[in-house]
Design an enzyme around this catalytic site. Structure first.
Site, PDB file in Angstrom:
ATOM      1  N   ARG A 102      35.160   9.891  50.330  1.00  0.00           N
ATOM      2  CA  ARG A 102      34.988  11.066  49.484  1.00  0.00           C
ATOM      3  C   ARG A 102      36.356  11.695  49.204  1.00  0.00           C
ATOM      4  O   ARG A 102      37.067  12.065  50.143  1.00  0.00           O
ATOM      5  CB  ARG A 102      34.109  12.041  50.259  1.00  0.00           C
TER       6      ARG A 102
ATOM      7  N   ASP B   3      38.478  12.080  32.683  1.00  0.00           N
ATOM      8  CA  ASP B   3      37.941  12.194  34.042  1.00  0.00           C
ATOM      9  C   ASP B   3      37.031  10.984  34.280  1.00  0.00           C
ATOM     10  O   ASP B   3      35.889  10.957  33.827  1.00  0.00           O
ATOM     11  CB  ASP B   3      37.160  13.510  34.145  1.00  0.00           C
TER      12      ASP B   3
ATOM     13  N   LYS C 252      32.882   7.010  44.155  1.00  0.00           N
ATOM     14  CA  LYS C 252      31.730   6.573  43.356  1.00  0.00           C
ATOM     15  C   LYS C 252      31.841   5.056  43.142  1.00  0.00           C
ATOM     16  O   LYS C 252      31.815   4.336  44.126  1.00  0.00           O
ATOM     17  CB  LYS C 252      31.652   7.416  42.089  1.00  0.00           C
TER      18      LYS C 252
ATOM     19  N   GLU D 131      52.082  18.697  54.511  1.00  0.00           N
ATOM     20  CA  GLU D 131      52.282  19.312  53.190  1.00  0.00           C
ATOM     21  C   GLU D 131      53.528  18.726  52.537  1.00  0.00           C
ATOM     22  O   GLU D 131      54.517  18.438  53.212  1.00  0.00           O
ATOM     23  CB  GLU D 131      52.420  20.830  53.341  1.00  0.00           C
TER      24      GLU D 131
ATOM     25  N   THR E  18      37.316  10.623  41.086  1.00  0.00           N
ATOM     26  CA  THR E  18      36.947  10.653  42.495  1.00  0.00           C
ATOM     27  C   THR E  18      37.258   9.272  43.033  1.00  0.00           C
ATOM     28  O   THR E  18      37.493   8.326  42.270  1.00  0.00           O
ATOM     29  CB  THR E  18      35.438  10.900  42.698  1.00  0.00           C
TER      30      THR E  18
ATOM     31  N   TYR F  48      49.489  17.596  60.028  1.00  0.00           N
ATOM     32  CA  TYR F  48      49.852  18.380  58.845  1.00  0.00           C
ATOM     33  C   TYR F  48      50.948  17.661  58.075  1.00  0.00           C
ATOM     34  O   TYR F  48      51.933  17.232  58.660  1.00  0.00           O
ATOM     35  CB  TYR F  48      50.344  19.773  59.238  1.00  0.00           C
TER      36      TYR F  48
HETATM   37  C1  LIG Z   1      31.513  13.563  40.504  1.00  0.00           C
HETATM   38  C2  LIG Z   1      32.327  14.111  39.415  1.00  0.00           C
HETATM   39  C3  LIG Z   1      33.321  15.067  39.667  1.00  0.00           C
HETATM   40  C4  LIG Z   1      33.459  15.827  40.962  1.00  0.00           C
HETATM   41  O1  LIG Z   1      33.716  15.150  42.080  1.00  0.00           O
HETATM   42  P1  LIG Z   1      33.597  15.894  43.510  1.00  0.00           P
HETATM   43  O2  LIG Z   1      34.336  14.977  44.401  1.00  0.00           O
HETATM   44  O3  LIG Z   1      32.134  16.002  43.783  1.00  0.00           O
HETATM   45  O4  LIG Z   1      34.247  17.217  43.381  1.00  0.00           O
HETATM   46  C5  LIG Z   1      34.150  15.439  38.618  1.00  0.00           C
HETATM   47  N1  LIG Z   1      33.997  14.925  37.388  1.00  0.00           N
HETATM   48  C6  LIG Z   1      33.027  14.036  37.111  1.00  0.00           C
HETATM   49  C7  LIG Z   1      32.911  13.510  35.723  1.00  0.00           C
HETATM   50  C8  LIG Z   1      32.146  13.613  38.103  1.00  0.00           C
HETATM   51  O5  LIG Z   1      31.167  12.763  37.809  1.00  0.00           O
END
Ligand SMILES: *Cc1c(COP(=O)(O)O)cnc(C)c1O
Length: 435
Positions: free
Chosen positions: A235, A200, A229, A53, A226, A51
């Site tokens: 993840r 994002d 990707k 936090e 994220t 933990y």
């Molecule tokens: C994949 C994605 C997310 C979300 O990611 P998670 O890890 O699946 O919650 C948010 N914004 C965009 C633009 C994405 O392509």
């Protein structure tokens, strides 16, 4: 995994079968990738027991000296990778990172402007079934239907929409947009209407880190991503700020009365605002992935991902497929199958039977439901990690074309599945599948 094999043969078997599936198929889901063994190893460690936090040096629990080291490594590597002032590496996912941004910038009911989900946007950018659409007033911009900018965002329209709806925040970023963004133009619009600009970069973070796409860091007020990707880590999510600044909401530190930095508000939004304890084993794996991404090899990989996508897009168009925006600048393409007499759902299923994994996807102005769709989304990050070059992707397009033109012919599916296996065997992924 000897212990798991004996203590829980059912879970063990399912894991082995999944690794085998990953080894034996062509993975074209644009949001997926294959992490290194080093990243896998960091994730499967005793750091999951801890933990922690709070932030390094300021924890609510004892015994944090080693996880502090790990999180500091992750943070300093992320700052170097994206040349930014501040980062928080604790969000459990992209969606969690985004939630912390909404919590920081908006009050329930406030208006923000984002890319329409049906035009390539993400659920967390205002979908009515997501917290972002349930708690806030989402307005949308989209892509052009026709003309020279067909399939692309017209910045003049974004400006008109922003002037009309007066958003408190403007979001950029997408899950299915094959083109790059003009961050300077977005920032000019945000400044004109007095909005904060949020990018994002969940899909494109790796390509941005490698310098293959425009960098939003000096234009957006805040950036989320994220880590799994194109960035090819575990993840997870993170939030970054290029140039930190005093928060515009006038929030002050309780004792000193000092106006807090934007970064401080975001740190508090992640914890205690959104999350409890951070996943320290995942943060360790993030640190490992960021170190990998700082290598020259990762730049070559990112460049190859884009070269491969462009070769694939050309091969599809040569065969009469319609690509939204007629091509791609990044790692993905969106195929509108309406001239091919097959739905996205049928295409996904037929290709799946041949061990070619894609996902059905809405295309702009789709007349079918999200469960059926008129398109498929295809990306090159995962197979580029396995070593695929343009010629391999062109071979895959040829196989996909055979399946898509004969979706119900079992003999075609079977033949292609054999060729897929043969191709994948030349590019081994993980070698720990046990007999
Ligand atoms: C994949 C994605 C997310 C979300 O990611 P998670 O890890 O699946 O919650 C948010 N914004 C965009 C633009 C994405 O392509």
């Amino acid at each position: 995994m000897e212990d798991l094999k004996h203590s829980d043969p059912e879970v063990y078997a399912a894991i082995q079968q999944e690794v085998e599936r990953q080894n034996d198929g062509v993975e074209l889901i644009a949001s997926e990738n294959f992490v290194s063994r080093a990243v896998l190893e960091a994730m499967g460690t005793a750091l999951t027991n801890k933990y922690a936090e709070g932030l390094p040096g300021k924890r609510y629990y004892g015994g944090c000296r080693f996880v502090d080291e790990v999180e500091d490594l992750a943070r300093s590597r992320a700052r170097e990778l994206f040349d930014c002032d501040w980062v928080n590496v604790q969000p459990h996912s992209g969606a969690s990172a985004n939630a912390a941004i909404y919590l920081t910038i908006l009050q329930p009911g406030d208006t923000f402007l984002g890319l329409d989900l049906a035009h390539g946007g993400h659920l967390t950018h205002g979908s009515p079934v997501n917290f972002s659409g349930l708690l806030y007033n989402a307005e949308y911009y989209g892509v052009e239907q026709e003309g020279p900018l067909a399939g692309r965002i017209d910045m003049e329209r974004v400006r008109e929409k922003a002037l009309q709806v007066q958003p408190k925040m403007i979001s950029i970023g997408a899950s299915a947009y094959p083109r790059d963004f003009d961050y300077e133009a977005f920032r000019a619009i945000a400044d004109e209407v007095g909005a904060l600009l949020w990018m994002d970069m969940a899909h494109t973070a790796g390509l941005i880190a490698a310098g293959e796409l425009n960098n939003p860091m000096k234009h957006a007020h805040v950036v989320s991503t994220t880590t799994h990707k194109t960035l090819r880590g575990p993840r997870g999510g993170m939030i970054l700020i290029g140039d930190d600044f005093e928060n515009p909401f006038g929030k002050v530190a309780p004792k000193s009365g000092r106006v807090k930095r934007m970064s401080e508000l975001l740190d508090s939004a992640v914890f205690p605002g959104m999350q409890g304890g951070p996943l320290m084993h995942v943060i360790a794996a993030k640190a490992v992935a960021f170190k990998e991404a700082l290598n020259e090899e990762f730049q070559d990989y990112s460049r190859q991902t884009i070269l491969n996508a462009s070769a694939m897009a050309d091969a599809f168009m040569d065969r009469g497929y319609h690509l939204v925006s007629d091509g791609t600048d990044n790692h993905l393409m969106l195929i509108d199958l309406r001239n091919k007499g097959i739905t996205g759902k049928q295409a996904e299923a037929a290709l799946g039977r041949a061990e070619i994994t894609v996902n059905k996807n809405m295309v702009p102005n789709d007349d079918k439901s999200p469960f059926v769709t008129s398109g498929i989304r295809i990306g090159t990050p995962a197979m580029t990690t396995r070593g695929f070059e343009p010629a391999n992707f062109v071979q895959v397009v040829e196989m996909m074309d055979r399946v898509l033109t004969n979706p119900d012919d079992e003999s075609v599916t079977l033949a292609v599945r054999g060729e897929v296996k043969e191709l994948c065997d030349q590019f081994p992924l993980y070698d720990f599948v046990l007999p």
